[in-house]
Scaffold this motif. Structure first.
Motif, mmCIF file in Angstrom:
data_model
loop_
_atom_site.group_PDB
_atom_site.id
_atom_site.type_symbol
_atom_site.label_atom_id
_atom_site.label_comp_id
_atom_site.label_asym_id
_atom_site.label_seq_id
_atom_site.Cartn_x
_atom_site.Cartn_y
_atom_site.Cartn_z
ATOM 1 N N ALA A 7 0.814 -1.214 0.000
ATOM 2 C CA ALA A 7 0.000 0.000 0.000
ATOM 3 C C ALA A 7 0.848 1.264 0.000
ATOM 4 C CB ALA A 7 -0.930 0.008 1.216
ATOM 5 N N PHE A 8 2.054 1.169 0.540
ATOM 6 C CA PHE A 8 2.878 2.364 0.697
ATOM 7 C C PHE A 8 4.174 2.224 -0.089
ATOM 8 C CE2 PHE A 8 0.297 1.838 4.493
ATOM 9 C CZ PHE A 8 -0.373 3.048 4.512
ATOM 10 N N ALA A 9 4.733 3.360 -0.469
ATOM 11 C CA ALA A 9 6.008 3.379 -1.178
ATOM 12 C C ALA A 9 7.004 4.168 -0.357
ATOM 13 C CB ALA A 9 5.838 4.020 -2.554
ATOM 14 N N SER A 10 8.195 3.629 -0.204
ATOM 15 C CA SER A 10 9.263 4.309 0.530
ATOM 16 C C SER A 10 10.413 4.574 -0.429
ATOM 17 C CB SER A 10 9.730 3.433 1.692
ATOM 18 O OG SER A 10 10.788 4.057 2.373
ATOM 19 N N TYR A 80 12.110 10.828 1.029
ATOM 20 C CA TYR A 80 10.928 11.392 0.394
ATOM 21 C C TYR A 80 9.655 10.873 1.030
ATOM 22 C CZ TYR A 80 14.109 12.877 -3.243
ATOM 23 O OH TYR A 80 15.124 13.475 -3.916
ATOM 24 N N GLU A 81 8.749 11.786 1.323
ATOM 25 C CA GLU A 81 7.400 11.386 1.668
ATOM 26 C C GLU A 81 6.724 11.066 0.336
ATOM 27 O OE1 GLU A 81 6.339 13.468 5.772
ATOM 28 O OE2 GLU A 81 6.180 14.830 4.070
ATOM 29 N N THR A 82 5.866 10.065 0.337
ATOM 30 C CA THR A 82 5.303 9.607 -0.927
ATOM 31 C C THR A 82 3.783 9.556 -0.904
ATOM 32 O OG1 THR A 82 5.452 7.293 -0.237
ATOM 33 C CG2 THR A 82 7.308 8.168 -1.489
ATOM 34 N N ILE A 83 3.230 9.862 -2.052
ATOM 35 C CA ILE A 83 1.817 9.640 -2.325
ATOM 36 C C ILE A 83 1.783 8.546 -3.378
ATOM 37 C CG2 ILE A 83 -0.253 10.609 -3.385
ATOM 38 C CD1 ILE A 83 0.620 13.341 -2.192
ATOM 39 N N PHE A 103 -0.558 7.693 1.590
ATOM 40 C CA PHE A 103 0.511 8.627 1.937
ATOM 41 C C PHE A 103 1.406 7.961 2.961
ATOM 42 C CE2 PHE A 103 2.169 11.801 4.940
ATOM 43 C CZ PHE A 103 2.984 12.518 4.074
ATOM 44 N N LEU A 104 2.703 8.033 2.730
ATOM 45 C CA LEU A 104 3.694 7.570 3.695
ATOM 46 C C LEU A 104 4.579 8.758 4.031
ATOM 47 C CD1 LEU A 104 5.054 5.307 5.333
ATOM 48 C CD2 LEU A 104 6.495 4.871 3.338
ATOM 49 N N GLY A 105 4.489 9.208 5.274
ATOM 50 C CA GLY A 105 5.216 10.398 5.688
ATOM 51 C C GLY A 105 6.320 10.093 6.664
ATOM 52 N N ARG A 109 2.179 13.732 12.044
ATOM 53 C CA ARG A 109 1.088 14.527 11.493
ATOM 54 C C ARG A 109 -0.180 14.202 12.247
ATOM 55 N NH1 ARG A 109 2.230 16.509 6.193
ATOM 56 N NH2 ARG A 109 4.270 15.831 5.517
ATOM 57 N N ARG A 110 -1.136 15.070 12.074
ATOM 58 C CA ARG A 110 -2.420 14.893 12.758
ATOM 59 C C ARG A 110 -3.011 13.513 12.478
ATOM 60 N NH1 ARG A 110 -6.754 17.517 10.064
ATOM 61 N NH2 ARG A 110 -5.051 18.732 9.251
ATOM 62 N N ARG A 111 -2.939 13.049 11.256
ATOM 63 C CA ARG A 111 -3.520 11.755 10.892
ATOM 64 C C ARG A 111 -2.499 10.625 10.914
ATOM 65 N NH1 ARG A 111 -6.537 14.486 6.025
ATOM 66 N NH2 ARG A 111 -8.404 15.183 7.086
ATOM 67 N N GLY A 112 -1.300 10.887 11.377
ATOM 68 C CA GLY A 112 -0.281 9.857 11.438
ATOM 69 C C GLY A 112 0.651 9.894 10.241
ATOM 70 N N ARG A 113 1.551 8.956 10.219
ATOM 71 C CA ARG A 113 2.552 8.893 9.154
ATOM 72 C C ARG A 113 2.084 8.077 7.960
ATOM 73 N NH1 ARG A 113 7.167 8.176 13.543
ATOM 74 N NH2 ARG A 113 7.675 10.369 13.774
ATOM 75 N N GLN A 114 1.064 7.279 8.156
ATOM 76 C CA GLN A 114 0.520 6.464 7.073
ATOM 77 C C GLN A 114 -0.972 6.714 6.952
ATOM 78 O OE1 GLN A 114 1.392 2.370 7.958
ATOM 79 N NE2 GLN A 114 3.514 2.562 7.346
#
Length: 142
Positions: A7-10, A80-83, A103-105, A109-114
């Motif tokens: 689901a996420f890209a790093s 990089y943070e990724t969408i 989103f992987l940050g 953040r308010r909603r978390g890193r993922q």
């Protein structure tokens, strides 16, 4: 919506993506060569909107199979943070007529890193830009 594999890209280190024009042409070739790729049109619509936005030079893109992975090129720290805009080929657990964007940050953040969000395919372009503005602070100029 529950998580799903890949689901996420790093991305770390030097970003060596593709050009937006190259990705647009690739999606066009896939669609010309395979009628099943009509379901991927929302990805091509997002790419076209970036090409028309006036800010394509601020957003890097690469692909992970048929998913779009987008980063802010304003990043200078090598992480990089990724969408990630998930394609139908990824078999994400979404409702009919919907797609997933993740989103992987790195920062808290308010909603978390993922984050995983589901949107109707018809809203793909505005949903993409809302996330890009929210996470990267980049808005289309046109």
């Amino acid at each position: 919506m529950e998580g799903f594999p890949c689901a996420f890209a790093s991305i770390q280190g030097e970003f060596s993506g593709r050009t937006w024009a190259d990705v647009a042409e690739w999606f066009d070739e896939l669609r010309r060569g395979n009628a099943g790729f009509a379901s991927h049109q929302y990805l091509r619509d997002i790419v076209a909107s970036v090409l028309e936005s006036g800010v394509a030079d601020r957003l890097g893109v690469t692909t992970s199979m048929h998913d779009l992975v987008v980063v802010s090129l304003d990043t200078t720290n090598g992480h990089y943070e990724t969408i990630k805009v998930i394609s139908p080929s990824s078999n994400a657990p979404v409702d009919d007529g919907c797609f997933a964007i993740t989103f992987l940050g790195r920062k808290k953040r308010r909603r978390g890193r993922q984050e995983i969000r589901q949107h109707p395919v018809a809203d793909a372009v505005p949903a993409f830009w809302r996330m890009v503005e929210d996470k990267f602070g980049v808005r289309p100029e046109r």
